[in-house]
Design a protein around this motif. Sequence first.
Motif, PDB file in Angstrom:
ATOM      1  N   PHE A  56       0.945  -1.311  -0.049  1.00 34.76           N
ATOM      2  CA  PHE A  56       0.023   0.230   0.134  1.00 34.76           C
ATOM      3  C   PHE A  56       0.981   1.156   0.066  1.00 34.76           C
ATOM      4  CE2 PHE A  56      -2.612  -2.956   2.624  1.00 34.76           C
ATOM      5  CZ  PHE A  56      -3.499  -3.516   1.361  1.00 34.76           C
ATOM      6  N   ASP A  57       1.496   1.318  -1.144  1.00 28.67           N
ATOM      7  CA  ASP A  57       2.643   2.585  -1.146  1.00 28.67           C
ATOM      8  C   ASP A  57       2.095   3.628  -1.764  1.00 28.67           C
ATOM      9  OD1 ASP A  57       2.212   1.413  -3.683  1.00 28.67           O
ATOM     10  OD2 ASP A  57       4.259   1.521  -4.350  1.00 28.67           O
ATOM     11  N   PHE A  58       1.019   4.307  -0.926  1.00 31.97           N
ATOM     12  CA  PHE A  58       0.320   5.493  -1.374  1.00 31.97           C
ATOM     13  C   PHE A  58       0.975   6.918  -1.486  1.00 31.97           C
ATOM     14  CE2 PHE A  58      -0.861   5.111   3.210  1.00 31.97           C
ATOM     15  CZ  PHE A  58      -0.488   6.439   3.713  1.00 31.97           C
ATOM     16  N   GLU A  59       2.297   6.891  -0.879  1.00 31.74           N
ATOM     17  CA  GLU A  59       2.930   8.153  -1.278  1.00 31.74           C
ATOM     18  C   GLU A  59       3.666   8.264  -2.596  1.00 31.74           C
ATOM     19  OE1 GLU A  59       5.639   7.351   2.131  1.00 31.74           O
ATOM     20  OE2 GLU A  59       4.319   8.456   3.525  1.00 31.74           O
ATOM     21  N   ASN A  60       3.406   6.913  -3.278  1.00 27.68           N
ATOM     22  CA  ASN A  60       3.868   6.961  -4.672  1.00 27.68           C
ATOM     23  C   ASN A  60       3.157   7.928  -5.520  1.00 27.68           C
ATOM     24  OD1 ASN A  60       3.689   5.808  -7.627  1.00 27.68           O
ATOM     25  ND2 ASN A  60       5.614   4.927  -6.698  1.00 27.68           N
TER      26      ASN A  60
ATOM     27  N   ALA B 291       4.631 -12.879  -8.194  1.00 30.97           N
ATOM     28  CA  ALA B 291       5.851 -11.831  -7.885  1.00 30.97           C
ATOM     29  C   ALA B 291       5.209 -10.646  -7.041  1.00 30.97           C
ATOM     30  CB  ALA B 291       6.140 -11.167  -9.374  1.00 30.97           C
ATOM     31  N   LYS B 292       6.133 -10.543  -6.185  1.00 33.10           N
ATOM     32  CA  LYS B 292       5.811  -9.452  -4.724  1.00 33.10           C
ATOM     33  C   LYS B 292       5.361  -8.190  -5.662  1.00 33.10           C
ATOM     34  CE  LYS B 292       7.668  -7.860  -0.490  1.00 33.10           C
ATOM     35  NZ  LYS B 292       8.700  -7.983   0.530  1.00 33.10           N
ATOM     36  N   GLU B 293       6.496  -7.704  -6.464  1.00 33.37           N
ATOM     37  CA  GLU B 293       6.182  -6.379  -7.021  1.00 33.37           C
ATOM     38  C   GLU B 293       5.158  -5.939  -7.718  1.00 33.37           C
ATOM     39  OE1 GLU B 293       8.953  -8.813  -9.648  1.00 33.37           O
ATOM     40  OE2 GLU B 293       8.744  -8.730  -7.417  1.00 33.37           O
ATOM     41  N   ASN B 294       4.320  -7.159  -8.135  1.00 35.02           N
ATOM     42  CA  ASN B 294       3.244  -6.765  -9.088  1.00 35.02           C
ATOM     43  C   ASN B 294       2.011  -6.746  -8.219  1.00 35.02           C
ATOM     44  OD1 ASN B 294       4.366  -7.170 -11.391  1.00 35.02           O
ATOM     45  ND2 ASN B 294       4.282  -9.289 -11.584  1.00 35.02           N
ATOM     46  N   TYR B 295       2.144  -6.718  -6.764  1.00 31.34           N
ATOM     47  CA  TYR B 295       0.997  -6.532  -5.881  1.00 31.34           C
ATOM     48  C   TYR B 295       1.137  -5.075  -5.240  1.00 31.34           C
ATOM     49  CZ  TYR B 295      -0.908 -11.069  -6.614  1.00 31.34           C
ATOM     50  OH  TYR B 295      -1.212 -12.313  -7.285  1.00 31.34           O
ATOM     51  N   ARG B 296       2.133  -4.303  -5.625  1.00 33.07           N
ATOM     52  CA  ARG B 296       2.300  -2.995  -5.083  1.00 33.07           C
ATOM     53  C   ARG B 296       1.280  -1.893  -5.877  1.00 33.07           C
ATOM     54  NH1 ARG B 296       8.096  -0.414  -4.528  1.00 33.07           N
ATOM     55  NH2 ARG B 296       6.996   0.181  -2.340  1.00 33.07           N
ATOM     56  N   ALA B 297       0.310  -1.174  -5.122  1.00 35.09           N
ATOM     57  CA  ALA B 297      -0.604  -0.478  -5.607  1.00 35.09           C
ATOM     58  C   ALA B 297      -0.150   0.559  -6.981  1.00 35.09           C
ATOM     59  CB  ALA B 297      -0.874   0.490  -4.391  1.00 35.09           C
ATOM     60  N   SER B 298       1.187   1.107  -6.705  1.00 34.11           N
ATOM     61  CA  SER B 298       1.846   2.001  -7.434  1.00 34.11           C
ATOM     62  C   SER B 298       2.011   1.001  -8.821  1.00 34.11           C
ATOM     63  CB  SER B 298       3.140   2.556  -6.966  1.00 34.11           C
ATOM     64  OG  SER B 298       4.038   1.401  -6.851  1.00 34.11           O
ATOM     65  N   SER B 299       2.303  -0.163  -8.885  1.00 37.18           N
ATOM     66  CA  SER B 299       2.423  -0.966  -9.771  1.00 37.18           C
ATOM     67  C   SER B 299       1.013  -1.153 -10.717  1.00 37.18           C
ATOM     68  CB  SER B 299       2.808  -2.242  -9.643  1.00 37.18           C
ATOM     69  OG  SER B 299       4.273  -2.163  -9.389  1.00 37.18           O
TER      70      SER B 299
ATOM     71  N   SER C 239      -8.738  -4.064  -5.225  1.00 35.04           N
ATOM     72  CA  SER C 239      -9.008  -4.223  -4.040  1.00 35.04           C
ATOM     73  C   SER C 239      -7.714  -3.359  -3.210  1.00 35.04           C
ATOM     74  CB  SER C 239      -9.302  -5.362  -3.235  1.00 35.04           C
ATOM     75  OG  SER C 239     -10.725  -5.688  -3.615  1.00 35.04           O
ATOM     76  N   ILE C 240      -6.425  -3.654  -3.681  1.00 33.13           N
ATOM     77  CA  ILE C 240      -5.139  -3.192  -3.215  1.00 33.13           C
ATOM     78  C   ILE C 240      -5.137  -1.885  -3.488  1.00 33.13           C
ATOM     79  CG2 ILE C 240      -2.833  -3.327  -3.568  1.00 33.13           C
ATOM     80  CD1 ILE C 240      -2.843  -6.261  -3.556  1.00 33.13           C
ATOM     81  N   LEU C 241      -5.514  -1.493  -4.797  1.00 35.94           N
ATOM     82  CA  LEU C 241      -5.433   0.012  -5.424  1.00 35.94           C
ATOM     83  C   LEU C 241      -6.279   0.714  -4.469  1.00 35.94           C
ATOM     84  CD1 LEU C 241      -4.115   1.655  -7.546  1.00 35.94           C
ATOM     85  CD2 LEU C 241      -6.067   0.823  -8.991  1.00 35.94           C
TER      86      LEU C 241
ATOM     87  N   ILE D 248      -7.580   0.291  -1.607  1.00 32.37           N
ATOM     88  CA  ILE D 248      -7.407   0.550  -0.169  1.00 32.37           C
ATOM     89  C   ILE D 248      -6.174   1.495  -0.018  1.00 32.37           C
ATOM     90  CG2 ILE D 248      -6.177  -0.546   1.751  1.00 32.37           C
ATOM     91  CD1 ILE D 248      -7.609  -3.138   0.699  1.00 32.37           C
ATOM     92  N   ALA D 249      -5.076   1.425  -0.928  1.00 33.04           N
ATOM     93  CA  ALA D 249      -4.046   2.396  -0.931  1.00 33.04           C
ATOM     94  C   ALA D 249      -4.429   3.836  -0.805  1.00 33.04           C
ATOM     95  CB  ALA D 249      -3.054   2.048  -1.894  1.00 33.04           C
ATOM     96  N   GLY D 250      -5.392   4.207  -2.009  1.00 38.55           N
ATOM     97  CA  GLY D 250      -6.038   5.251  -2.183  1.00 38.55           C
ATOM     98  C   GLY D 250      -6.897   5.837  -1.053  1.00 38.55           C
ATOM     99  N   LEU D 251      -7.704   4.906  -0.322  1.00 38.54           N
ATOM    100  CA  LEU D 251      -8.298   5.279   0.849  1.00 38.54           C
ATOM    101  C   LEU D 251      -7.469   5.714   1.781  1.00 38.54           C
ATOM    102  CD1 LEU D 251     -10.991   2.790   0.821  1.00 38.54           C
ATOM    103  CD2 LEU D 251     -11.353   4.983   0.402  1.00 38.54           C
ATOM    104  N   ARG D 252      -6.323   5.067   2.134  1.00 39.04           N
ATOM    105  CA  ARG D 252      -5.522   5.269   3.239  1.00 39.04           C
ATOM    106  C   ARG D 252      -4.783   6.530   2.877  1.00 39.04           C
ATOM    107  NH1 ARG D 252      -2.314  -0.211   5.489  1.00 39.04           N
ATOM    108  NH2 ARG D 252      -4.310  -1.685   5.683  1.00 39.04           N
ATOM    109  N   ALA D 253      -4.433   6.790   1.704  1.00 37.93           N
ATOM    110  CA  ALA D 253      -3.745   8.157   1.272  1.00 37.93           C
ATOM    111  C   ALA D 253      -4.889   9.224   1.523  1.00 37.93           C
ATOM    112  CB  ALA D 253      -3.430   8.167  -0.201  1.00 37.93           C
ATOM    113  N   LEU D 254      -6.036   9.105   1.658  1.00 34.49           N
ATOM    114  CA  LEU D 254      -6.867  10.084   1.784  1.00 34.49           C
ATOM    115  C   LEU D 254      -7.166  10.125   3.498  1.00 34.49           C
ATOM    116  CD1 LEU D 254      -9.340   9.624  -1.051  1.00 34.49           C
ATOM    117  CD2 LEU D 254      -8.159  11.672  -0.725  1.00 34.49           C
ATOM    118  N   GLY D 255      -6.723   9.208   4.376  1.00 35.61           N
ATOM    119  CA  GLY D 255      -6.859   9.241   5.830  1.00 35.61           C
ATOM    120  C   GLY D 255      -8.018   8.485   6.192  1.00 35.61           C
TER     121      GLY D 255
END
Length: 211
Positions: free
Chosen positions: A10-14, A56-64, A77-79, A81-88
Amino acid sequence: MKYLEPSYFFDFENNFIQELISEFTEQSLTDKEKTIGLYTKVRDDWKYDPYSISLAKENYRASSIAQKATGNCVEKSILLIAGLRALGIPARLHLGKVKNHIAVDRLTEKFGSNELTPHGMVNVLLNDKWLKMSPAFNKSLCGKLDVEPLEFDGENNSFLQAYNSAGTRFMEYTDDYGHFEDVPLEFMIKNIKEHYPHIFDTTENITEFKL
């Protein structure tokens, strides 16, 4: 809260995730409005594709995932979740097993079953209540399958299209694996290999499949 934190997945700072949420950062929007808007965007802007499987681990990163045009239920779903967390807005991954009853010929041919596992959805915390929602099936696909798209109103669960517009059984949950703070990749890989062993009979060292 742990469901607000970034992680490898969930690399939402990307920048790609920040761009994804850019239209929902106005302070005048409520968390409910932000969630509905982002849910609908992820649901419809990434076409559902269950036939691409990655270990592959890298393919489950939200930024990917954000850089692709398609995604399966877990990836979308990962995408989200990352967006929601980025919004607080607290969010977490929920996994289960589902059985499809419509348009299953290709599923059965490729997977040897009309069951899909692990199936991903999202839990979001709004007004102190955890709600379930599934951004998997884009609106255009639902039209082709004669199924109403899942709309999320910010107050009720919206994760299962049990019947199509004609009242025929479309989908059912057959198992629930619970919710996770982060992406449980080892569990997911073990689950995939247990349910679809034939995929790996001659491809033990391959980490990506297009079925």
